[in-house]
Write a protein that holds these residues in place. Structure first.
Motif, PDB file in Angstrom:
ATOM      1  N   VAL A  42      30.452  38.964  73.845  1.00 62.17           N
ATOM      2  CA  VAL A  42      29.859  39.928  72.922  1.00 62.17           C
ATOM      3  C   VAL A  42      29.838  39.425  71.482  1.00 62.17           C
ATOM      4  O   VAL A  42      28.901  39.697  70.740  1.00 62.17           O
ATOM      5  N   THR A  43      30.848  38.665  71.077  1.00 67.90           N
ATOM      6  CA  THR A  43      30.984  38.334  69.656  1.00 67.90           C
ATOM      7  C   THR A  43      30.612  36.905  69.291  1.00 67.90           C
ATOM      8  O   THR A  43      30.826  36.498  68.155  1.00 67.90           O
ATOM      9  N   SER A  44      30.065  36.153  70.198  1.00 69.50           N
ATOM     10  CA  SER A  44      29.739  34.763  69.871  1.00 69.50           C
ATOM     11  C   SER A  44      28.335  34.600  69.322  1.00 69.50           C
ATOM     12  O   SER A  44      27.761  33.529  69.376  1.00 69.50           O
ATOM     13  N   GLY A  45      27.762  35.653  68.818  1.00 70.56           N
ATOM     14  CA  GLY A  45      26.473  35.566  68.160  1.00 70.56           C
ATOM     15  C   GLY A  45      25.360  36.222  68.962  1.00 70.56           C
ATOM     16  O   GLY A  45      25.501  36.500  70.154  1.00 70.56           O
ATOM     17  N   PRO A  46      24.239  36.452  68.285  1.00 68.32           N
ATOM     18  CA  PRO A  46      23.113  37.153  68.917  1.00 68.32           C
ATOM     19  C   PRO A  46      22.526  36.416  70.123  1.00 68.32           C
ATOM     20  O   PRO A  46      22.114  37.044  71.090  1.00 68.32           O
ATOM     21  N   ALA A  47      22.500  35.085  70.086  1.00 69.44           N
ATOM     22  CA  ALA A  47      21.917  34.339  71.203  1.00 69.44           C
ATOM     23  C   ALA A  47      22.745  34.523  72.474  1.00 69.44           C
ATOM     24  O   ALA A  47      22.198  34.761  73.563  1.00 69.44           O
ATOM     25  N   VAL A  48      24.055  34.431  72.350  1.00 64.73           N
ATOM     26  CA  VAL A  48      24.926  34.619  73.510  1.00 64.73           C
ATOM     27  C   VAL A  48      24.833  36.063  74.000  1.00 64.73           C
ATOM     28  O   VAL A  48      24.779  36.318  75.205  1.00 64.73           O
ATOM     29  N   SER A  49      24.787  37.008  73.080  1.00 68.22           N
ATOM     30  CA  SER A  49      24.655  38.413  73.469  1.00 68.22           C
ATOM     31  C   SER A  49      23.325  38.665  74.172  1.00 68.22           C
ATOM     32  O   SER A  49      23.259  39.411  75.154  1.00 68.22           O
ATOM     33  N   SER A  50      22.262  38.037  73.696  1.00 69.28           N
ATOM     34  CA  SER A  50      20.954  38.181  74.324  1.00 69.28           C
ATOM     35  C   SER A  50      20.974  37.647  75.754  1.00 69.28           C
ATOM     36  O   SER A  50      20.490  38.296  76.684  1.00 69.28           O
ATOM     37  N   ILE A  51      21.549  36.473  75.936  1.00 73.78           N
ATOM     38  CA  ILE A  51      21.650  35.885  77.276  1.00 73.78           C
ATOM     39  C   ILE A  51      22.528  36.752  78.165  1.00 73.78           C
ATOM     40  O   ILE A  51      22.220  36.963  79.342  1.00 73.78           O
ATOM     41  N   SER A  52      23.599  37.303  77.598  1.00 70.92           N
ATOM     42  CA  SER A  52      24.499  38.158  78.380  1.00 70.92           C
ATOM     43  C   SER A  52      23.770  39.402  78.883  1.00 70.92           C
ATOM     44  O   SER A  52      23.884  39.773  80.051  1.00 70.92           O
ATOM     45  N   VAL A  53      23.036  40.058  77.997  1.00 72.07           N
ATOM     46  CA  VAL A  53      22.284  41.253  78.389  1.00 72.07           C
ATOM     47  C   VAL A  53      21.215  40.880  79.415  1.00 72.07           C
ATOM     48  O   VAL A  53      21.023  41.577  80.420  1.00 72.07           O
ATOM     49  N   ASP A  54      20.527  39.773  79.185  1.00 75.99           N
ATOM     50  CA  ASP A  54      19.495  39.298  80.100  1.00 75.99           C
ATOM     51  C   ASP A  54      20.064  39.112  81.506  1.00 75.99           C
ATOM     52  O   ASP A  54      19.535  39.627  82.491  1.00 75.99           O
ATOM     53  N   LEU A  55      21.169  38.392  81.604  1.00 75.71           N
ATOM     54  CA  LEU A  55      21.774  38.117  82.905  1.00 75.71           C
ATOM     55  C   LEU A  55      22.365  39.371  83.533  1.00 75.71           C
ATOM     56  O   LEU A  55      22.339  39.524  84.763  1.00 75.71           O
TER      57      LEU A  55
END
Length: 113
Positions: A42-55
């Motif tokens: 959740v906190t490693s930046g918008p790109a990681v959060s975007s990939i997390s939500v996507d997956l």
């Protein structure tokens, strides 16, 4: 018995192994480094959060597919693939389900003949 392992089922099975090894390599790395796994997602930046939500959305849609398709094809314990993904990874259980689904479809085709 081996006739039920079609080339497509074997491809899915290989992808399941890659998914298991690939995800667990990084899971073990996170454990060894004492990382906050969920916090990092959740906190490693918008790109990681975007990939997390996507997956996460793909995994939820795939989980619905697994349960519905398992019932449609008469595969017992389809829900175990979804539950197992919490213990391993959806990158492992979904291709594993697809491999078993191919086997089931082949079994049903042979039963008709």
């Amino acid at each position: 018995m081996t006739r039920h392992w079609t080339p497509l089922a074997l491809v899915y099975l290989c992808l399941a192994v890659v998914g298991l090894v690939g995800t667990w390599f990084f899971n073990v790395l996170a454990i060894v480094q004492l990382r906050d796994f969920l916090g990092d997602l959740v906190t490693s930046g918008p790109a990681v959060s975007s990939i997390s939500v996507d997956l996460l959305v793909v995994a939820l849609a795939g989980s619905v597919f697994v349960i519905v398709e398992a019932r449609r094809l008469g595969m017992r314990f389809g829900w175990l693939y979804v539950a197992g993904s919490a213990l391993t990874a959806f990158a492992f259980t979904f291709p594993l389900f697809l491999a078993m689904r191919e086997r089931r479809k082949t079994q049903l085709a042979f039963a008709v003949e």
